[in-house]
Design a protein around this motif. Structure first.
Motif, mmCIF file in Angstrom:
data_model
loop_
_atom_site.group_PDB
_atom_site.id
_atom_site.type_symbol
_atom_site.label_atom_id
_atom_site.label_comp_id
_atom_site.label_asym_id
_atom_site.label_seq_id
_atom_site.Cartn_x
_atom_site.Cartn_y
_atom_site.Cartn_z
ATOM 1 N N ARG A 1 66.767 21.531 -12.013
ATOM 2 C CA ARG A 1 67.150 20.233 -12.189
ATOM 3 C C ARG A 1 66.177 19.577 -13.726
ATOM 4 O O ARG A 1 65.188 19.939 -13.610
ATOM 5 C CB ARG A 1 66.740 19.403 -11.175
ATOM 6 C CG ARG A 1 67.502 19.757 -9.685
ATOM 7 C CD ARG A 1 68.885 19.844 -9.649
ATOM 8 N NE ARG A 1 69.480 18.508 -9.941
ATOM 9 C CZ ARG A 1 70.766 18.623 -9.768
ATOM 10 N NH1 ARG A 1 71.664 19.718 -9.621
ATOM 11 N NH2 ARG A 1 71.638 17.517 -9.885
ATOM 12 N N ALA A 2 66.984 18.876 -14.261
ATOM 13 C CA ALA A 2 66.348 18.458 -15.659
ATOM 14 C C ALA A 2 65.964 16.938 -15.274
ATOM 15 O O ALA A 2 66.508 16.314 -14.433
ATOM 16 C CB ALA A 2 67.512 18.354 -16.732
ATOM 17 N N SER A 3 64.878 16.635 -15.984
ATOM 18 C CA SER A 3 64.456 15.172 -15.628
ATOM 19 C C SER A 3 64.764 14.287 -16.864
ATOM 20 O O SER A 3 65.425 14.573 -17.892
ATOM 21 C CB SER A 3 62.925 15.398 -15.641
ATOM 22 O OG SER A 3 62.290 15.561 -16.974
ATOM 23 N N PRO B 1 60.185 21.420 -10.427
ATOM 24 C CA PRO B 1 60.442 20.092 -10.597
ATOM 25 C C PRO B 1 60.468 18.980 -9.525
ATOM 26 O O PRO B 1 61.038 19.488 -8.320
ATOM 27 C CB PRO B 1 61.603 20.048 -11.518
ATOM 28 C CG PRO B 1 62.408 21.178 -11.103
ATOM 29 C CD PRO B 1 61.496 22.093 -10.729
ATOM 30 N N ALA B 2 59.940 17.856 -9.664
ATOM 31 C CA ALA B 2 60.068 16.952 -8.448
ATOM 32 C C ALA B 2 60.990 15.690 -8.906
ATOM 33 O O ALA B 2 60.333 14.756 -8.899
ATOM 34 C CB ALA B 2 58.737 16.486 -8.292
ATOM 35 N N PRO B 3 62.178 15.878 -8.966
ATOM 36 C CA PRO B 3 62.971 14.532 -9.327
ATOM 37 C C PRO B 3 63.396 14.012 -7.932
ATOM 38 O O PRO B 3 64.338 13.159 -8.081
ATOM 39 C CB PRO B 3 64.263 15.303 -9.848
ATOM 40 C CG PRO B 3 64.467 16.471 -9.177
ATOM 41 C CD PRO B 3 63.107 16.903 -8.810
ATOM 42 N N GLY C 1 74.269 18.436 -5.714
ATOM 43 C CA GLY C 1 73.357 17.330 -5.556
ATOM 44 C C GLY C 1 72.073 17.521 -6.110
ATOM 45 O O GLY C 1 71.499 18.783 -6.054
ATOM 46 N N ASP C 2 71.344 16.809 -6.486
ATOM 47 C CA ASP C 2 69.988 16.551 -6.766
ATOM 48 C C ASP C 2 69.195 16.899 -5.305
ATOM 49 O O ASP C 2 69.579 16.683 -4.346
ATOM 50 C CB ASP C 2 69.388 15.187 -7.192
ATOM 51 C CG ASP C 2 69.847 15.015 -8.699
ATOM 52 O OD1 ASP C 2 70.345 16.050 -9.394
ATOM 53 O OD2 ASP C 2 69.935 13.831 -9.000
#
Length: 264
Positions: free
Chosen positions: A10-12, A77-79, A180-181
């Protein structure tokens, strides 16, 4: 984690801003026209993974030659923090809505219950989840539309599943299949439509649209300022060239030399 997994990460927001900066540089250098820039900028802010970001700048120099924003392969990543704050538990603000030859709206900041049931007969309704909180990680929107219509609006990052049935009507399945995220809620749309329809649409939040609008306005102002600076520089250059030509013409004017001889 292998390199093959990078496109699926996932991109931030910071990753999207790095790609937007590359696009701004390309616009300023004349590599992109305004239409291409706006199209790619829209795609940038809608991108959710590195794989979706990479093609946007693949044909542009990115300084270090890497189109995909840098990412550590040893840290996930931690979105999920923003979504965690929107899954609040408890009960919803309301459990349903009815429109008979009229309409209804659920929008803004409200809490979606585990099951929200809405009914429209010769009417319509809008269920907007972009600014909403959620009572659970999975919520159900049960839509019954008879000779009417409803619209379910979800924000980017939310997984959508459509299980509705249309009888001389239809349910919109276009938003299905989009992952989904991590940590984002799952929205299941059920029900049936008879001589009517239920639409499901994914839209940016107000803040995202505002940011895009401000970005376009800033670039418009920069282009206007650059144009004025170029015109001012061109006028200054034309004036200098005119003075130089006049001086050279005066030095080599044969009539001027003859006048000097007559005077002597």
């Amino acid at each position: 984690m292998t390199d093959d997994a990078v496109p699926d990460l996932r991109a931030s927001d910071a990753d999207r801003e790095r790609v937007a900066e590359i696009l701004r540089d390309a616009l300023a250098e004349g590599r992109l026209d305004m239409a291409e820039f706006e199209e790619r900028l829209d795609a940038t802010y809608q991108a959710r993974t590195y794989g979706e970001l990479a093609p946007i700048t693949r044909d542009l120099p990115a300084g270090n030659g890497v189109a995909v924003p840098p990412v550590s392969l040893h840290k996930e990543p931690a979105p999920t923090e923003g979504w965690a704050g929107r899954i609040v538990g408890g009960e919803g603000s309301s459990t349903g809505a009815v429109a008979v030859m009229s309409g209804f709206q659920r929008k803004g900041r409200w809490t979606v219950p585990r099951k929200f049931t809405c009914f429209a007969f010769w009417g319509g309704g809008e269920i907007d989840l972009r600014e909403a909180d959620f009572a659970d990680r999975e919520v159900e929107i049960n839509c019954i539309a008879i000779m009417g219509g409803m619209e379910v609006i979800v924000p980017p990052g939310v997984e959508v599943v459509v299980r509705g049935v249309g009888i001389m009507g239809g349910f919109d399945h276009r938003e299905e299949g989009v992952p989904g995220d991590p940590g984002a809620p799952r929205v299941v749309v059920t029900g049936f439509a008879f001589w009517g329809g239920v639409g499901v649409e994914r839209k940016e939040t107000w803040a995202q649209r505002q940011r895009l609008k401000e970005e376009r306005q800033r670039l418009k102002e920069e282009r206007r300022r650059e144009k004025l600076e170029r015109e001012a520089g061109r006028r200054e250059l034309d004036g200098s060239r005119h003075d130089l030509l006049g001086d050279l013409h005066g030095r080599h004017d044969p009539h001027r030399e003859r006048r000097r001889g007559d005077t002597a």
